[in-house]
Design a protein around this motif. Structure first.
Motif, PDB file in Angstrom:
ATOM      1  N   PHE A 106       0.850  -1.180   0.000  1.00 15.77           N
ATOM      2  CA  PHE A 106       0.000   0.000   0.000  1.00 15.77           C
ATOM      3  C   PHE A 106       0.893   1.239   0.000  1.00 15.77           C
ATOM      4  O   PHE A 106       1.612   1.469   0.972  1.00 15.77           O
ATOM      5  CB  PHE A 106      -0.929  -0.017   1.221  1.00 15.77           C
ATOM      6  CG  PHE A 106      -1.711  -1.296   1.346  1.00 15.77           C
ATOM      7  CD1 PHE A 106      -2.420  -1.800   0.251  1.00 15.77           C
ATOM      8  CD2 PHE A 106      -1.724  -2.011   2.523  1.00 15.77           C
ATOM      9  CE1 PHE A 106      -3.129  -2.992   0.353  1.00 15.77           C
ATOM     10  CE2 PHE A 106      -2.435  -3.200   2.625  1.00 15.77           C
ATOM     11  CZ  PHE A 106      -3.135  -3.693   1.539  1.00 15.77           C
ATOM     12  N   ASN A 114       1.997  -0.976   6.553  1.00 18.70           N
ATOM     13  CA  ASN A 114       1.502  -2.044   5.704  1.00 18.70           C
ATOM     14  C   ASN A 114       1.239  -3.312   6.506  1.00 18.70           C
ATOM     15  O   ASN A 114       0.244  -3.992   6.295  1.00 18.70           O
ATOM     16  CB  ASN A 114       2.530  -2.350   4.609  1.00 18.70           C
ATOM     17  CG  ASN A 114       2.214  -1.646   3.315  1.00 18.70           C
ATOM     18  OD1 ASN A 114       1.436  -2.145   2.510  1.00 18.70           O
ATOM     19  ND2 ASN A 114       2.782  -0.462   3.128  1.00 18.70           N
ATOM     20  N   LEU A 117      -1.801  -2.838   9.227  1.00 19.84           N
ATOM     21  CA  LEU A 117      -3.196  -2.657   8.797  1.00 19.84           C
ATOM     22  C   LEU A 117      -4.050  -3.896   9.092  1.00 19.84           C
ATOM     23  O   LEU A 117      -5.108  -3.806   9.704  1.00 19.84           O
ATOM     24  CB  LEU A 117      -3.260  -2.295   7.314  1.00 19.84           C
ATOM     25  CG  LEU A 117      -4.668  -2.018   6.780  1.00 19.84           C
ATOM     26  CD1 LEU A 117      -5.290  -0.828   7.487  1.00 19.84           C
ATOM     27  CD2 LEU A 117      -4.631  -1.765   5.273  1.00 19.84           C
ATOM     28  N   ARG A 166       4.359  -8.756   5.759  1.00 25.38           N
ATOM     29  CA  ARG A 166       2.942  -8.409   5.885  1.00 25.38           C
ATOM     30  C   ARG A 166       2.079  -9.675   5.889  1.00 25.38           C
ATOM     31  O   ARG A 166       1.138  -9.810   6.675  1.00 25.38           O
ATOM     32  CB  ARG A 166       2.523  -7.490   4.726  1.00 25.38           C
ATOM     33  CG  ARG A 166       1.044  -7.133   4.722  1.00 25.38           C
ATOM     34  CD  ARG A 166       0.698  -6.127   3.651  1.00 25.38           C
ATOM     35  NE  ARG A 166       0.787  -6.686   2.308  1.00 25.38           N
ATOM     36  CZ  ARG A 166       0.556  -6.003   1.187  1.00 25.38           C
ATOM     37  NH1 ARG A 166       0.246  -4.719   1.255  1.00 25.38           N
ATOM     38  NH2 ARG A 166       0.650  -6.580   0.015  1.00 25.38           N
TER      39      ARG A 166
ATOM     40  N   GLN B 118      -3.887  -3.749  -5.444  1.00 24.04           N
ATOM     41  CA  GLN B 118      -4.119  -3.163  -4.125  1.00 24.04           C
ATOM     42  C   GLN B 118      -5.300  -3.838  -3.430  1.00 24.04           C
ATOM     43  O   GLN B 118      -5.224  -4.184  -2.258  1.00 24.04           O
ATOM     44  CB  GLN B 118      -4.385  -1.657  -4.268  1.00 24.04           C
ATOM     45  CG  GLN B 118      -3.158  -0.870  -4.665  1.00 24.04           C
ATOM     46  CD  GLN B 118      -2.134  -0.831  -3.558  1.00 24.04           C
ATOM     47  OE1 GLN B 118      -2.456  -0.526  -2.423  1.00 24.04           O
ATOM     48  NE2 GLN B 118      -0.902  -1.176  -3.877  1.00 24.04           N
ATOM     49  N   ILE B 125      -5.099 -10.211   3.086  1.00 22.79           N
ATOM     50  CA  ILE B 125      -4.850 -10.173   4.529  1.00 22.79           C
ATOM     51  C   ILE B 125      -6.162 -10.200   5.299  1.00 22.79           C
ATOM     52  O   ILE B 125      -6.170 -10.065   6.515  1.00 22.79           O
ATOM     53  CB  ILE B 125      -3.982  -8.981   4.979  1.00 22.79           C
ATOM     54  CG1 ILE B 125      -4.584  -7.655   4.544  1.00 22.79           C
ATOM     55  CG2 ILE B 125      -2.572  -9.124   4.462  1.00 22.79           C
ATOM     56  CD1 ILE B 125      -3.833  -6.464   5.112  1.00 22.79           C
ATOM     57  N   LEU B 127      -9.097  -8.230   4.881  1.00 25.60           N
ATOM     58  CA  LEU B 127      -9.953  -7.060   5.080  1.00 25.60           C
ATOM     59  C   LEU B 127     -11.280  -7.261   4.349  1.00 25.60           C
ATOM     60  O   LEU B 127     -11.330  -7.853   3.281  1.00 25.60           O
ATOM     61  CB  LEU B 127      -9.268  -5.800   4.541  1.00 25.60           C
ATOM     62  CG  LEU B 127      -7.998  -5.326   5.252  1.00 25.60           C
ATOM     63  CD1 LEU B 127      -7.411  -4.126   4.536  1.00 25.60           C
ATOM     64  CD2 LEU B 127      -8.256  -4.983   6.703  1.00 25.60           C
ATOM     65  N   TYR B 135      -9.489   1.993   4.202  1.00 24.41           N
ATOM     66  CA  TYR B 135      -8.091   2.072   4.592  1.00 24.41           C
ATOM     67  C   TYR B 135      -7.119   1.961   3.422  1.00 24.41           C
ATOM     68  O   TYR B 135      -5.957   2.303   3.559  1.00 24.41           O
ATOM     69  CB  TYR B 135      -7.765   0.989   5.628  1.00 24.41           C
ATOM     70  CG  TYR B 135      -8.609   1.080   6.859  1.00 24.41           C
ATOM     71  CD1 TYR B 135      -8.510   2.194   7.700  1.00 24.41           C
ATOM     72  CD2 TYR B 135      -9.538   0.101   7.171  1.00 24.41           C
ATOM     73  CE1 TYR B 135      -9.301   2.305   8.821  1.00 24.41           C
ATOM     74  CE2 TYR B 135     -10.332   0.200   8.302  1.00 24.41           C
ATOM     75  CZ  TYR B 135     -10.211   1.317   9.118  1.00 24.41           C
ATOM     76  OH  TYR B 135     -10.998   1.423  10.227  1.00 24.41           O
ATOM     77  N   VAL B 136      -7.586   1.427   2.293  1.00 27.64           N
ATOM     78  CA  VAL B 136      -6.657   1.215   1.182  1.00 27.64           C
ATOM     79  C   VAL B 136      -7.020   2.073  -0.024  1.00 27.64           C
ATOM     80  O   VAL B 136      -6.191   2.820  -0.535  1.00 27.64           O
ATOM     81  CB  VAL B 136      -6.601  -0.279   0.795  1.00 27.64           C
ATOM     82  CG1 VAL B 136      -5.707  -0.477  -0.419  1.00 27.64           C
ATOM     83  CG2 VAL B 136      -6.094  -1.103   1.963  1.00 27.64           C
ATOM     84  N   GLN B 140      -5.810   6.487  -1.099  1.00 26.18           N
ATOM     85  CA  GLN B 140      -5.039   6.687  -2.331  1.00 26.18           C
ATOM     86  C   GLN B 140      -5.800   7.559  -3.320  1.00 26.18           C
ATOM     87  O   GLN B 140      -5.238   8.437  -3.973  1.00 26.18           O
ATOM     88  CB  GLN B 140      -4.713   5.339  -2.978  1.00 26.18           C
ATOM     89  CG  GLN B 140      -3.812   4.486  -2.117  1.00 26.18           C
ATOM     90  CD  GLN B 140      -3.419   3.196  -2.801  1.00 26.18           C
ATOM     91  OE1 GLN B 140      -2.983   3.195  -3.954  1.00 26.18           O
ATOM     92  NE2 GLN B 140      -3.560   2.085  -2.113  1.00 26.18           N
TER      93      GLN B 140
END
Lengths: 258, 217, 219
Positions: A106, A114, A117, A166, B118, B125, B127, B135-136, B140
């Motif tokens: 990110f 990163n 998160l 990560r 992205q 992860i 999300l 958050y991502v 941006q």
């Protein structure tokens, strides 16, 4: 090395098509806990798609994937299967970690940011705990000094190591590595491979898609050769590289060497 | 020149009042318009088909229609459908709808230019989609729309002059009234022009400072 | 609510709306023509060798782009006659819009000029063309083609800005619509049709520009 007997990942007769092209034609694969499995094969053989199915980044048409005994991506009741909700998919995705060819860090977050998160928003850890886990993992990949650097301030190799940290920091049951050195300059490949090797030695369960035959041979317990959407041959690295049974594999290895 | 300054002194309250109205209209419309635009932009990319098409129609109508027509329409239309808005409220409504459509289109472009990797990395992860957005993606997107957003702010200050046509007492209408009394046409229009210029140059400078602060390091 | 749509009055007045639309297009064309001349001068000045020229072009762009167009229009229409410059409504509006457009087009052409590769200028010099000839025969055509999309979108936004002529009672589309609105009270219908005419015209212009861009392939 002692291997646990229970398979952590079970992929059963997995089928996947993009429009009218069938990219996975009934793949069966098991990965046991603490095992390191590398998938090799020419581009278009379906190996990356397989990995993406395991991380639920792709939907698949039939078959199933069990992770630690739990069916991934779909709820199967009778003969109907339904894609799970966004929330359930997110929970299952956090059981696996994925490292991408193009890092996908990110850009608006620091190296530590990163890693933090997912710890903060998925694991719901308090900030300082997330920070200390992030620092621990940055240390493991040799980047303690870079915690507060942004991705644009890091080399490709460093970025990929942050991406590995990560993925690992989420403490996944299984880590998927998708051609993680393909986008790197040749002189940066080694640092990333060494990082992965140390993870393997520490007992992480890894499923690796790679073009680096030497690396696959060094790091894996088992090597899988995929061809046209199917697993054509698998075995210990010494067998696969030293004594390929199918002519296809022999040919692939010849062309990979040159 | 001396007569100008004495006339300016006489008109100071009216000018101040108009200036405040101008700023008020601009600030309110950029703030609400931006919130609306964010929503529209997100729907244009991720919304279900029907809602997406409705938003697309809204954006295209707003962008194809002159702002003055929007202002006149929102001045005349609400009363016949039983909604009573003051001229200022009607003007604000038009500016907000206009701003929302522009920002929506800008946000759409920004979201679509974020590499798909992205979203994939964020998904992998664990999300959820609202988290990925918060958050991502949005951090941006917001960073990349910043220059255009600031420019939209300056455009709104300029567009607020059109509210004078429906009798909103903003800076330009006040200036017209003053000119009607003292006939110092050139002086006072130039003075008003100078104020607009200063406000917009101020916005530009503030924008540059903001961009430096949030620049990706 | 209780408002039922009835377009009869609007269709009866369609000729007025259409003549207003034609007038608006005329205003935009006049302004873009004059604005292009200003913009070319400004654009060449802003990349030219003269420091003063670059300064003047830069100041012109900064000032005009930050001024509301209505201020420029009112200034030209009400203030200039005091100084003996007598223009009728249409002339003063077109002049105002041209000065406004000139600032945007200066930027458009400056960007276009910067995008002309250095090599072709050198090639022009190599075959013995003068500076002026290089500008006219080599740089201009390339620049104009590269600037075509931006030129087109400037024209579309100028066309929408012609609605502002209603503020000084020039009978273009917005003025006519407002008149019909006040006279007939068919409020909703009036603005739907007016807005629809603007949108349709913008779409037609945009389509025309796309086909123009296709006819002249990008260099």
């Amino acid at each position: 090395m002692e291997l646990h007997v229970r398979p952590l990942l079970q992929i059963q007769t997995l089928h996947k098509r993009f429009h009218d092209v069938e990219v996975l034609k009934g793949v069966n694969l098991e990965v046991r806990e603490r095992e390191v499995v590398s998938i090799i094969g020419s581009s278009g053989s379906g190996k990356t798609t397989l990995l993406r199915c395991v991380n639920l980044l792709e939907e698949f048409d039939s078959g199933q994937i069990l992770l630690d005994g739990e069916s991934i991506g779909y709820r199967i009741g009778g003969d109907r299967r339904r894609r799970l909700s966004d929330r359930a998919l997110s929970r299952q995705r956090s059981m696996t970690g994925m490292v991408f060819q193009s890092f996908n860090l990110f850009p608006h977050l620091t190296a530590a940011g990163n890693i933090m998160l997912g710890l903060r928003k998925v694991r719901r850890l308090p900030k300082d705990e997330a920070r200390s886990i992030a620092e621990k993992w940055l240390g493991r990949v040799g980047l303690s000094q870079r915690a507060d650097h942004y991705p644009s301030q890091l080399s490709g190799g460093q970025q990929q190591r942050v991406a590995i940290a990560r993925a690992l920091a989420m403490n996944p049951k299984l880590v998927l590595l998708d051609e993680i050195t393909s986008a790197l300059d040749p002189e940066l490949v080694q640092e990333v491979l060494l990082t992965v090797k140390s993870l393997a030695e520490e007992g992480s369960t890894l499923l690796i898609v790679t073009h680096e035959m030497r690396f696959a041979r060094d790091v894996s317990h088992r090597v899988v050769f995929m061809e046209q959407g199917q697993i054509a041959e698998q075995g210990p690295p010494a067998e696969i590289f030293g004594n390929p049974k199918s002519p296809r594999l022999a040919e692939f290895l010849r062309s990979a060497r040159s | 020149m001396e007569t100008f300054f004495s006339e300016l002194w006489i008109a100071r309250d009216a000018l101040m009042e108009g200036f405040v109205r101008t700023i008020e209209a601009s600030v309110v419309s950029i703030l609400i318009g931006t919130a609306l635009g964010l929503l529209i932009g997100i729907v244009l990319v991720y919304g279900p088909l029907v809602v997406r098409l409705l938003c697309r129609a809204y954006v295209d109508v707003m962008r194809g229609t002159p702002v003055l027509v929007l202002i006149l329409a929102s001045f005349y239309i609400p009363s016949v459908v039983g909604l009573h808005l003051s001229a200022f409220q009607a003007g604000l409504l038009a500016l907000i709808l206009f701003c929302g459509a522009h920002i929506g289109e800008i946000v759409r472009g920004a979201l679509q230019s974020i590499p798909p990797g992205q979203t994939e990395a964020a998904r992998s992860i664990g999300l959820t989609f609202p988290q990925i957005l918060t958050y991502v993606l949005l951090p941006q997107a917001l960073r990349s729309i910043l220059p255009t957003w600031i420019n939209t702010g300056a455009e709104l200050v300029k567009a607020s002059t059109l509210l004078s046509v429906i009798g909103v007492g903003e800076l330009l209408l006040k200036t017209q009234e003053i000119v009607g009394r003292n006939f110092m046409t050139l002086d006072f229009y130039l003075f008003a022009g100078l104020l607009y210029l200063l406000v917009n140059l101020g916005i530009e400078q503030a924008g540059k400072a903001l961009e430096r602060r949030v620049a990706v390091r | 609510m209780g408002y039922t749509l009835n377009f009869a009055v609007i269709w009866a007045n369609l000729d007025k709306l259409l003549s207003g639309l034609a007038l608006g297009l005329g205003l935009a064309l006049g302004a873009v023509a004059m604005g292009t001349v200003i913009g070319l001068i400004g654009g060449f000045a802003s990349v030219g060798p003269s420091k003063l020229g670059r300064r003047i072009a830069g100041a012109y762009v900064t000032v005009i782009r930050n001024l509301p167009i209505l201020v420029i229009v009112l200034l030209a229409y009400f203030a200039l006659p005091e100084y003996g410059i007598r223009l009728d409504k249409v002339q003063s509006f077109v002049a105002s819009l041209a000065i406004y457009a000139g600032a945007y087009l200066t930027e458009v052409f400056r960007a276009g000029l910067v995008s002309v590769p250095k090599g072709v200028v050198e090639a022009g010099r190599a075959i013995g063309l003068t500076r002026f000839q290089i500008s006219l025969y080599v740089v201009m055509p390339i620049m104009l083609r590269n600037a075509l999309p931006a030129l087109g979108s400037t024209f579309i936004s100028l066309f929408k800005d012609t609605s502002i002529a209603a503020a000084i009672a020039i009978p273009e589309l917005t003025f006519q619509a407002r008149k019909i609105n006040v006279e007939s009270f068919r409020v909703v219908e009036t603005w739907i049709v007016a807005s629809g005419l603007y949108i349709a015209t913008c779409l037609v212009i945009a389509a025309g520009l796309r086909s123009l861009e296709r006819r002249f392939p990008k260099f």
